[in-house]
Design an enzyme around this catalytic site. Structure first.
Site, mmCIF file in Angstrom:
data_model
loop_
_atom_site.group_PDB
_atom_site.id
_atom_site.type_symbol
_atom_site.label_atom_id
_atom_site.label_comp_id
_atom_site.label_asym_id
_atom_site.label_seq_id
_atom_site.Cartn_x
_atom_site.Cartn_y
_atom_site.Cartn_z
ATOM 1 N N ASN A 413 0.886 -1.166 -0.109
ATOM 2 C CA ASN A 413 0.102 0.035 -0.051
ATOM 3 C C ASN A 413 0.878 1.192 0.122
ATOM 4 O O ASN A 413 1.453 1.650 1.024
ATOM 5 C CB ASN A 413 -0.909 -0.214 1.377
ATOM 6 C CG ASN A 413 -1.576 1.183 1.308
ATOM 7 O OD1 ASN A 413 -2.646 1.450 0.650
ATOM 8 N ND2 ASN A 413 -1.229 2.312 2.019
ATOM 9 N N GLU A 414 0.689 1.992 -0.983
ATOM 10 C CA GLU A 414 1.420 3.392 -1.215
ATOM 11 C C GLU A 414 2.934 3.507 -1.139
ATOM 12 O O GLU A 414 3.468 4.657 -1.311
ATOM 13 C CB GLU A 414 0.703 4.283 -0.236
ATOM 14 C CG GLU A 414 -0.516 4.443 -0.535
ATOM 15 C CD GLU A 414 -1.439 5.627 0.315
ATOM 16 O OE1 GLU A 414 -2.597 6.202 -0.107
ATOM 17 O OE2 GLU A 414 -0.812 5.927 1.136
#
Length: 803
Positions: A413-414
């Site tokens: 995630n990210e």
């Protein structure tokens, strides 16, 4: 046959010379709470008062008497230890662990006495590893990327800081002889109605079982196969001639079949040694990321059907994760399904969820997008972390792959975005940061172990470094300028190929705040409410979101209603815009479905399980059929969109009315329209129906098959809303429910009954509703402990009021 002895009783937690009763599965915080030694960290401002728990080492013990097993081997198995632990039995050191996300097995043959699990503080381990590998940047001031533990347990912009310790999954003794099934890995495919299971099996043998021929048998959907296993690995292929497909909810049924696997000894296989059973489903899944004239897409294809994903992000449902029971998983996921959600993204700052979570998704037809647990940080790739990452990935890919609901593996995630945009590249100066995991190790493991499912390197991710990781025209996109810096109207400025994160905050339900902040006079800036707001400048962003559209609220109750209204409107603005652009945009995954404690957050269901207005709005937005009015686009004309995700064409009589604020109809038309199956029908609003540009009196209403869309050309605070007038009646509806009947005498915009203000256990069957003069709506309320008066109900009703 293998025997199993559960180890769920008789445990003690050692604390300052005391032996406290300990629950297994469980954790330090829940044991201390049960003993009355710490206050509830979820209430008031108690959280900092228990911070000492996370900085200490903890020991769990129980007696393990000698076991009179007839078997050759006894293994001590822990499905999950959180996190850094040393395990001894009868004074013999069996081994150590440093990863919450994987299973551990120790040879305990012939041992008895005191079983001791000694946990080291996660902070101590993180600081030790950081000293070995060097500093790495992250988005929060906690060292979560140096230990394989739930990142969000160290605190997040919606969660408390409670990174405790404990035996968080079941423990047991397994007694076995000759051989056991160490790994069962079914590759499930289907061609038409023909199902195929390619079953890869690994066995572990005792000394007496070495080189011994074993019989491996399997069956599924009427198909059977058998083979002689001379080595430690084998493959069986089962061909089922006529199987029903497993479909996502809304596309078909969720057919599942029992896959039975047996390992046996003896020339005829008459002596069973071990067995496994999985509940599988036959379906195909592809991820179409092919290039087109607009960039490169991101479209899930299940059984050949291209999907617009109606998703929600999932965080751990409780920061103290051992409190999440199978029933709680089922209830929360049913809430998602009831809101017409069809995909759950298990976000990378949490955990690989427990088996009942995936079982419920299989049953409900909820697709699962599974992140590997990496989020918002640069993760070192050196030892001791790299070996742990590989072991946990292999463990969990094999554990979860039988579930038909699981359709996508995602690397992180990210973090790819963070490397490019958040200053990490300069700060790292060449140090490892996780790219080798996301673009090397993890896709290699998925390709080796689970080639039936697609893998994507991250979210957001454009598919390669040739494009910005968060490019709206390539792959997945996270939309966070809106909320952080921009008004929600800016969602309409772009059409990403797939929106994997977007959202807007609001406080939890009123009854949730009352429970979580006992005795506090509620205010937007009261101490407890501010403590339960973890986002940077969270209340500032809430207030600015309200002030862009409404006059400043006069009191807390009004602030509470308006912030929840703005959350629902914000998400509606994005989803309506993006759904209207299918198939260019192939999905939205709202941030977020659920909460892990009572907090102001982006969730649709708050920390006490109460549905916020956003939940009801998601139910409307994610329905198969959606009617929306989109403001003026580049050609200057507002447009109507009939979004039809059902399998049948949608033919409807669309009624359009231009009205004055006092209720007068200024212009009206009706037209019959058809939206094809799985398609969007778009058309401009006829000129004579358009409200005058900038008018503070005129507005547009569209109605079709019970669906309504409203377009007001100016911000609400600039519109000439009349003072809302309505009549109210409360009627018994049977089974303890009541019907609240509201009859509008004026325009009543976004009427909301907050049923929990009447009774904390009560819930309404609908959310925001707009009524024109003379219209009536009935709101059914369940869960009441006593019939309310009309005056009591009126205090729980809110709507938009003139500035």
């Amino acid at each position: 046959m293998k025997d199993t002895t559960p180890l769920d009783q008789g445990w003690s937690l050692h604390h300052e010379g005391q032996r406290l009763p300990a629950a297994v599965p469980g954790c330090v915080h829940t044991d201390l709470l049960a003993a009355g030694l710490i206050p509830d960290p979820y209430l008031g401002t108690n959280e900092p008062e228990v911070a000492w728990v996370d900085r200490r080492d903890w020991t769990y013990t129980r007696e393990l008497p000698a076991h009179g097993s007839r078997h050759e081997r006894t293994d001590l198995v822990f499905d999950g230890l959180d996190t850094v632990a040393t395990v001894t039995l009868g004074g013999t050191r069996l081994g150590s662990t440093r990863n919450m996300h994987r299973r551990h097995r120790f040879d305990a043959t012939g041992l008895a006495g005191e079983l001791k699990v000694e946990f080291t503080s996660a902070y101590a381990e993180a600081e030790r590893v950081r000293a070995l590998v060097g500093e790495r940047p992250n988005s929060y001031p906690e060292p979560f990327q140096y230990v394989r533990k739930t990142a969000s347990s160290f605190g997040w912009d919606w969660g408390p800081t409670l990174p405790g310790a404990g035996i968080w999954k079941p423990a047991r003794l397994e007694h076995w002889s000759t051989a056991r099934l160490a790994e069962v890995r079914p590759l499930v495919t289907v061609d038409g109605a023909a199902g195929r299971v390619e079953l890869h099996v690994t066995v572990e043998r005792t000394a007496s079982g070495a080189g011994r021929p074993l019989i491996l048998r399997a069956s599924v959907a009427g198909a059977r196969a058998e083979a002689v296993l001379d080595g430690d690995t084998g493959v069986l292929v089962l061909e089922a001639a006529d199987v029903a497909l497993w479909w996502p909810r809304g596309y078909g049924g969720q057919a599942r079949y029992d896959l039975d696997v047996t390992l046996a000894d003896g020339a005829d296989g008459a002596d069973p040694l071990d067995a496994r059973q999985h509940r599988i489903g036959f379906r195909t899944v592809e991820l179409d990321t092919s290039a087109d004239g607009h960039g490169s897409g991101f479209t899930l294809v299940v059984n050949g059907e291209r999907l617009f994903v109606r998703g929600a992000n999932w965080i751990p449902d409780d920061t103290l994760v051992t409190r999440v029971t199978p029933a709680r998983y089922r209830h929360r996921l049913q809430q998602a399904a009831d809101a017409n959600v069809d995909l759950i993204r298990v976000w990378g700052g949490g955990i690989y969820e427990q088996e009942p979570f995936y079982d419920a998704c299989d049953e409900l037809g909820l697709l699962v997008w599974q992140d590997f647990p990496f989020a918002c940080a640069a993760y070192p790739e050196e030892q001791p972390l790299r070996g742990e990452v590989e072991a946990e990935a292999r463990d969990n890919v094999v554990r979860l792959m039988p579930h038909p609901s699981l359709v996508l593996w995602n690397g992180n995630n990210e973090n790819l975005w963070g490397f490019r945009d958040w200053g990490w590249e300069r700060e790292l100066a060449g140090d490892s940061w996780g790219e080798g995991y996301y673009l090397g190790l993890l896709p290699r493991i998925v390709a080796e172990l689970d080639p039936t499912r697609p893998y994507t390197a991250g979210s957001p991710w454009s598919g390669s470094w040739d494009h910005h990781p968060n490019d709206v025209d390539h792959g997945t996109h996270h939309s966070w300028e809106v909320w952080n810096r921009q008004d929600f109207a800016e969602y309409r400025a772009a059409v990403p190929r797939f929106v994997a994160e977007f959202g807007w905050q609001a406080p939890p339900a009123h009854a949730t705040l009352r429970r979580a902040l006992p005795g506090e006079e509620l205010a937007a800036d009261s101490p407890g409410l501010l403590h339960h707001q973890k986002a940077a400048d969270g209340n500032g962003k809430l207030n600015r979101g309200v002030e862009r559209h409404f006059a400043p609220p006069a009191d807390f109750d009004r602030w509470h209603y308006l912030t929840q209204l703005v959350q629902a409107r914000a998400v509606a603005t994005g989803v309506e815009h993006w759904r209207a652009h299918w198939p260019h945009c192939a999905g939205t995954v709202v941030w977020q479905l659920n909460d892990c404690w009572p907090v102001s957050s982006w969730a649709a269901v708050d920390g006490d399980g109460r549905r916020k207005p956003l939940w009801y709005e998601l139910r409307r937005l994610y329905a198969d059929r959606l009617l929306t009015l989109q403001p003026a686009d580049r050609d200057g004309a507002p447009r109507i969109a009939l979004v039809n995700q059902s399998a049948e064409p949608w033919t409807t009589a669309l009624r359009l009315r231009r009205l004055d604020a006092d209720g007068r109809v200024l212009a009206e038309t009706a037209v019959e329209l058809t939206a094809p199956a799985r398609a969007v029908h778009r058309l401009p609003v006829p000129a004579e129906l358009l409200p005058a540009a900038g008018s503070d009196r005129e507005y547009l209403v569209a109605d079709a098959d019970g669906l309504r869309a409203v377009h007001v050309p100016v911000p609400d605070k600039a519109f000439g809303y009349p003072h809302p007038e309505y009549e109210l009646a409360v009627r018994a509806a049977g089974d303890g429910a009541v019907d609240v009947v509201v009859t509008a005498r004026t325009l009543v915009r976004d009427l909301l009954l907050q049923a929990d203000r009447i009774d904390p256990a009560a819930a309404a069957d609908r959310g925001l509703t707009t009524l024109l003069p003379g219209e009536r709506t009935t709101i059914r309320v369940h869960g009441l402990t006593a019939a309310p008066t009309a005056a009591r109900v009126r205090q729980a009703l809110f709507c938009v009021e003139p500035a």
